[in-house]
Design an enzyme around this catalytic site. Structure first.
Site, short mmCIF file in Angstrom:
data_model
loop_
_atom_site.label_atom_id
_atom_site.label_comp_id
_atom_site.label_asym_id
_atom_site.label_seq_id
_atom_site.Cartn_x
_atom_site.Cartn_y
_atom_site.Cartn_z
N SER A 97 1.01 -1.12 0.09
CA SER A 97 0.03 -0.07 -0.09
C SER A 97 0.88 1.59 0.15
CB SER A 97 -0.66 0.52 0.72
OG SER A 97 -2.05 0.76 1.13
N HIS A 120 -1.86 -0.97 -4.28
CA HIS A 120 -3.46 -1.04 -4.92
C HIS A 120 -4.21 0.52 -5.30
CE1 HIS A 120 -4.63 -0.73 -0.40
NE2 HIS A 120 -3.74 -0.10 -0.80
#
Length: 258
Positions: A97, A120
């Protein structure tokens, strides 16, 4: 012993070592003490610590984190990018992330063969009317348009924005070899990293998800039970009532948590 978060002087006087071994969190207000608490992984804390070493020539950044606040992580990335020192990033386990965004600030990113990144799209929890919810979605699109630039600048043309969007949409785990292929890393180490702490981080993340799922299942059972009950109960002395009306709200909530 490596701390969860640390910025310290290395053995050589002009080198700093920075460890990101946990969540990236913002500062927060402590309602018990009525004080603002500076998170050790906030951009504000990092700025204050970095200011103590104005003449540093090299920053070594060691990452083993599954991410956290996109606002804090992006600000840390920007501070590192601006800094004139040579930045070398070592992925010690997982850079997930927004931790992968911080990694993109490295002039060199080094990954042992058994380490990984996960990228993501940013997400958020929102509440409000239809207009506010649509705005929240538009805001996330804008955030990601800027967020993608960190990967594209680091890749130096090795990945197209279309391919990057595809990977972000799919919430993709990338091996060290794939990170080299896409330009997110520069050097592959043959020697494996010690993933003991990395595994502990994943176990913590999985435990949190399992707890949330257990909670949702328990709520779903309660709503399904409530949906079976009639809304009104008539005393025996009264004539038979009409068939009970369907409780649509409870049935909707039961379906939502199924």
């Amino acid at each position: 012993m490596k701390r969860t978060w640390e910025l310290k002087q290395a053995a050589t006087p002009d080198t700093l070592e920075m460890y990101i071994y946990g969540d990236v969190k913002s500062d927060y207000f402590d309602w018990w003490t009525w004080d603002m608490v500076e998170s050790e992984t906030s951009a504000n804390h990092f700025r204050n610590e970095l200011a103590k070493y104005p003449d540093v020539k090299e920053i070594k950044i060691f990452i083993n984190s599954y991410g956290g606040s996109v606002f804090e992580g992006t600000a840390i990335y920007s501070q590192l990018r601006r800094h004139p020192a040579q930045k070398t990033v070592y992925i010690d386990g997982f850079a997930c992330s927004v931790a992968s965004v911080i990694a993109m600030a490295g002039d060199r990113v080094i990954m042992p063969k058994n380490t990984m990144m996960m990228i993501h799209n940013a997400w958020n929890i929102v509440a409000g009317n239809a207009t506010q919810l649509r705005k929240a979605a538009d805001d996330l699109d804008t955030i990601m348009a800027g967020n993608r630039q960190s990967y594209l600048q680091k890749s130096n043309g090795k990945i197209t924005e279309e391919k990057l969007i595809e990977l972000l949409d799919a919430e993709t785990w990338l091996t060290a070899e794939q990170c080299i292929e896409y330009g997110f890393a520069d050097e592959l180490l043959e020697k494996d990293a010690d993933l003991t702490e990395a595994k502990q981080l994943l176990q913590k993340m999985n435990k949190t998800l399992e707890q949330q799922l257990s909670y949702n299942r328990a709520i779903a059972v309660q709503f399904r039970e409530l949906a079976k009950e009639p809304i009104q109960k008539t005393p025996p002395s009264e004539p038979p009532p009409e068939p009970p009306k369907e409780n649509k709200t409870i049935k909707f909530m039961a379906a939502l948590f199924r």
